[in-house]
Write a protein that holds these residues in place. Sequence first.
Motif, PDB file in Angstrom:
ATOM      1  N   PHE B  19      63.570 -10.024  32.599  1.00 19.16           N
ATOM      2  CA  PHE B  19      64.796 -10.509  33.175  1.00 19.16           C
ATOM      3  C   PHE B  19      64.395 -11.084  34.577  1.00 19.16           C
ATOM      4  O   PHE B  19      64.917 -12.009  34.970  1.00 19.16           O
ATOM      5  CB  PHE B  19      65.810  -9.473  33.181  1.00 19.16           C
ATOM      6  N   MET B  20      63.518 -10.489  35.316  1.00 19.32           N
ATOM      7  CA  MET B  20      63.250 -10.711  36.750  1.00 19.32           C
ATOM      8  C   MET B  20      62.510 -12.123  36.628  1.00 19.32           C
ATOM      9  O   MET B  20      62.740 -12.803  37.519  1.00 19.32           O
ATOM     10  CB  MET B  20      62.319  -9.738  37.258  1.00 19.32           C
ATOM     11  N   LEU B  21      61.739 -12.300  35.703  1.00 22.53           N
ATOM     12  CA  LEU B  21      61.106 -13.598  35.492  1.00 22.53           C
ATOM     13  C   LEU B  21      61.961 -14.585  34.863  1.00 22.53           C
ATOM     14  O   LEU B  21      62.054 -15.783  35.588  1.00 22.53           O
ATOM     15  CB  LEU B  21      59.759 -13.462  34.716  1.00 22.53           C
ATOM     16  N   ALA B  22      62.822 -14.334  33.986  1.00 21.96           N
ATOM     17  CA  ALA B  22      63.565 -15.323  33.308  1.00 21.96           C
ATOM     18  C   ALA B  22      64.695 -15.970  34.090  1.00 21.96           C
ATOM     19  O   ALA B  22      65.039 -16.910  34.024  1.00 21.96           O
ATOM     20  CB  ALA B  22      64.005 -14.908  31.989  1.00 21.96           C
ATOM     21  N   SER B  23      65.259 -14.957  34.967  1.00 24.77           N
ATOM     22  CA  SER B  23      66.470 -15.266  35.526  1.00 24.77           C
ATOM     23  C   SER B  23      65.928 -16.401  36.628  1.00 24.77           C
ATOM     24  O   SER B  23      66.787 -17.588  36.833  1.00 24.77           O
ATOM     25  CB  SER B  23      66.911 -14.113  36.461  1.00 24.77           C
ATOM     26  N   GLY B  24      64.981 -16.194  37.546  1.00 24.98           N
ATOM     27  CA  GLY B  24      64.461 -17.438  38.188  1.00 24.98           C
ATOM     28  C   GLY B  24      64.321 -18.671  37.486  1.00 24.98           C
ATOM     29  O   GLY B  24      64.743 -19.540  37.833  1.00 24.98           O
ATOM     30  N   LEU B  25      63.610 -18.559  36.229  1.00 24.27           N
ATOM     31  CA  LEU B  25      63.329 -19.558  35.632  1.00 24.27           C
ATOM     32  C   LEU B  25      64.619 -20.376  35.073  1.00 24.27           C
ATOM     33  O   LEU B  25      64.646 -21.528  35.129  1.00 24.27           O
ATOM     34  CB  LEU B  25      62.591 -19.366  34.428  1.00 24.27           C
ATOM     35  N   LEU B 187      68.335 -29.246  49.908  1.00 24.59           N
ATOM     36  CA  LEU B 187      67.807 -27.946  50.451  1.00 24.59           C
ATOM     37  C   LEU B 187      68.304 -26.758  49.447  1.00 24.59           C
ATOM     38  O   LEU B 187      67.588 -25.842  49.213  1.00 24.59           O
ATOM     39  CB  LEU B 187      68.434 -27.810  51.828  1.00 24.59           C
ATOM     40  N   VAL B 188      69.377 -27.071  48.925  1.00 27.41           N
ATOM     41  CA  VAL B 188      69.805 -25.870  48.076  1.00 27.41           C
ATOM     42  C   VAL B 188      68.775 -25.810  46.951  1.00 27.41           C
ATOM     43  O   VAL B 188      68.400 -24.653  46.372  1.00 27.41           O
ATOM     44  CB  VAL B 188      71.260 -26.396  47.399  1.00 27.41           C
ATOM     45  N   PHE B 189      68.362 -26.933  46.172  1.00 25.00           N
ATOM     46  CA  PHE B 189      67.178 -27.080  45.247  1.00 25.00           C
ATOM     47  C   PHE B 189      66.068 -26.133  45.855  1.00 25.00           C
ATOM     48  O   PHE B 189      65.537 -25.428  45.089  1.00 25.00           O
ATOM     49  CB  PHE B 189      66.795 -28.407  45.055  1.00 25.00           C
ATOM     50  N   THR B 190      65.538 -26.521  47.179  1.00 25.69           N
ATOM     51  CA  THR B 190      64.292 -25.869  47.605  1.00 25.69           C
ATOM     52  C   THR B 190      64.795 -24.313  47.506  1.00 25.69           C
ATOM     53  O   THR B 190      63.762 -23.642  47.293  1.00 25.69           O
ATOM     54  CB  THR B 190      64.219 -26.145  49.099  1.00 25.69           C
ATOM     55  N   ILE B 191      65.823 -23.625  48.136  1.00 24.35           N
ATOM     56  CA  ILE B 191      66.212 -22.633  47.980  1.00 24.35           C
ATOM     57  C   ILE B 191      66.069 -21.853  46.807  1.00 24.35           C
ATOM     58  O   ILE B 191      65.541 -20.685  46.708  1.00 24.35           O
ATOM     59  CB  ILE B 191      67.650 -22.227  48.545  1.00 24.35           C
ATOM     60  N   VAL B 192      66.788 -22.433  45.895  1.00 25.94           N
ATOM     61  CA  VAL B 192      66.887 -22.038  44.294  1.00 25.94           C
ATOM     62  C   VAL B 192      65.380 -21.977  43.762  1.00 25.94           C
ATOM     63  O   VAL B 192      64.829 -20.891  43.400  1.00 25.94           O
ATOM     64  CB  VAL B 192      67.477 -22.805  43.616  1.00 25.94           C
ATOM     65  N   PHE B 193      64.376 -22.871  44.075  1.00 24.12           N
ATOM     66  CA  PHE B 193      63.229 -22.861  43.734  1.00 24.12           C
ATOM     67  C   PHE B 193      62.290 -21.676  44.316  1.00 24.12           C
ATOM     68  O   PHE B 193      61.714 -20.945  43.577  1.00 24.12           O
ATOM     69  CB  PHE B 193      62.400 -24.282  43.841  1.00 24.12           C
TER      70      PHE B 193
END
Lengths: 421, 315
Positions: B19-25, B187-193
């Motif tokens: 989940f730690m991996l998949a949540s970010g993805l 900027l939001v995109f960068t933060i999320v990525f």
Amino acid sequence: MTRRSAIIWLTLLAVAIVLPWLFYDFAHHRPAGFVISMLSQMGMMIILALSYNMLLGQAGLFSLCHATFFGFGGYSTIHFLNAAGAGELPVPTELMPLLAGLSGLGLAIVFGAMATKQRATAFAMITLGIGELVATAALMFHHFFGGEGGVSTDRMIDQSLFGLSYASGIQVYYLIVGWTFVAALLMWLQTMTPLGRMANACRDNFERAQFMGYDPRIVRFLQFCLAGFFAGIGGGLYAITYEIVTFDAVAAPLSANALLMAYIGGNMVFVGPVLGAVLITLLQSGVSLMSNSWLIYVGVLFIAMVTFAPAGITGIIMAHGPVWRAGRLSRLILPYLRLVVPGIATVAGFVGMVELLSFLTIGAAAGKHLVLFGSPIDANTAAPWAIAIVLLVVGTVWLRFEARYFARVWESVAGSVEARA
Amino acid sequence: MEVLLVSLLNGLVYGMLLFMLASGLTLIFSMMGVLNFAHGSIYMLGAYFAYESTRWIGFWSALLIAPLLCGAIGAAIEIWGLRRVHHNGHIAELLFTFGLVFIIGRSVQMAWGMLPMPYRVPASLDFPLFTLYGLQFPAYRGFMLLISAGMLGGIWLLLKRTRVGMIIQAALTHPGMTAALGHNVPLVFTIVFAGGCFLAGLAGVIGGNYQSTEPGIADAMGPIVFVVVVFGGLGSLAGCFIASIIMGMVVTFSVVIDASIADLLRPIGIVPRSDDLLGEILTVPVARIGALLPLLMMVLILFFRPRGLLGTRDT
């Protein structure tokens, strides 16, 4: 087909027929063996890349399971050849790739029905899953896939339309030439059929295509099936050539290779993947022998292509067409020449860094000696590192500077060409 | 019973790691439409960074340093890479991250070599937490559960209770409208990525010494994380969570099940022969095809429910 394209096709065929004889091995009175095997490999890869481009270039579908159909065609051919060898299947060797293509088609119908429900990113994910599924299954089930050892056969089944035994590499090479020619021709003709055109339409604007009364899903499905068919033919030739098919033929690296070939060659022009296949095969047999960091160069080349030249090598060449016709190509000579020195410096610096680094961690442990650009180098001294870093940094800065100049000249030339047209 | 309980716990640990991996993805994918193929590679980088910083500074600071480095790499990828190719469409972005897989994979091999790194569980956590039917449950697995549960709570609070979370949620569904309201969507995109890569890095820190730290882990974790994302459905963190736990359980339980399809058929009087392909499929024990099951489940769910478990939309 116009007369001009007929001439091009026949010329290419003639080149493919003559090519091995240009590398004649006088000691053994036959064309050189390694040239034949490399050209054979090229033929299969051309089919793989072209069939992949039916998805990527024509339909805008980013598939990650293309090797699945290639490999499945290969595995099936091994079993067909074994059956033919045992006298149970009266099919000549020349038609085996057709059976392989049909096997690929069958599998593509099954998986295509699932994958083509989606497009774009979701399609890529599903195909990734399918590719992994089949590759994992290939390691687990022994009856069909033979597990890790793969399955093998003997291609001399004594059934031939032309009375050939296929004992020598050159006979197999001509079989590959024939099938590559037929498959490439069929794929080229397919681009001009209504289906091929609709695939382009669904790639560019699927909602509009849908609005006109075509179901993009059906178009994607048909395109996927045909791509699987041609990939299967390639796999059949693979099986006949090597007489053994292992896990490598269905695994993800080969799918990635298909993508690299189609993309680096250029996916918007029909010959793009052919060029890509030839180039990557050459690089693979050349560079991978010299350096074990082959993949990092391909990766960097690929990323550079995605960022700066999304139309691939053929795209770059095509962009010069209008300039050449307007007679302005001479204005680009100087900017190109100014790119050469910083370009070489950057590449040399990068290669130096990569090789030095990977030598320290991988090469030295394997007990090898580092040889860079023809001279032996001691990676434990500071000099080669300093040279590589300076080359890389200075080259990159200088290259950026020259690239800006090049872009300015290019803009003005292209602008004036457009203004005249 | 004991096998059941131990597998349940191990499945939970593995599922939370997934989940730690998949949540970010999922966050990156739902928001930017970019499927980050290099996510498994970032996980691997996290493990290697953690190994290095454990060697020089210590495990507890590695817990922060390695994810931060991964987040910084993610931000760099987004700013200097993805933004440049963004105007060429989603396929170009996909291809870009696909190329990164090669580069990161080879770079790691260049920097650390092909052999597994001796990245071990810290001594302060290397003791049995409790004993269950004579089997010891390592404290480190409890620690992994703690970290991943903390991350789950943190993400939930961030998305539901903070202003940044609100903007992220808004940009998730209506990027154009959010930009029109004056928010800096790039900027939001960068933060999320960067955030997604941070989480992958964190997963690498705690997963690197749970599994192993070697160049193969990117290829081992990458596909199964994609399976989780597809299975859970796009745009849904809850679906992602459920899918992670299910996959964790499936993978852990399949290892201990020695039955095959043939065993189910035997009571109704069908006994398949094992010397042909069909027979082989029917008689192979589940334990041997464990790696196949998640992929099979993904293909099946795509066939019957293309949106995934809790997906809010088709792509």
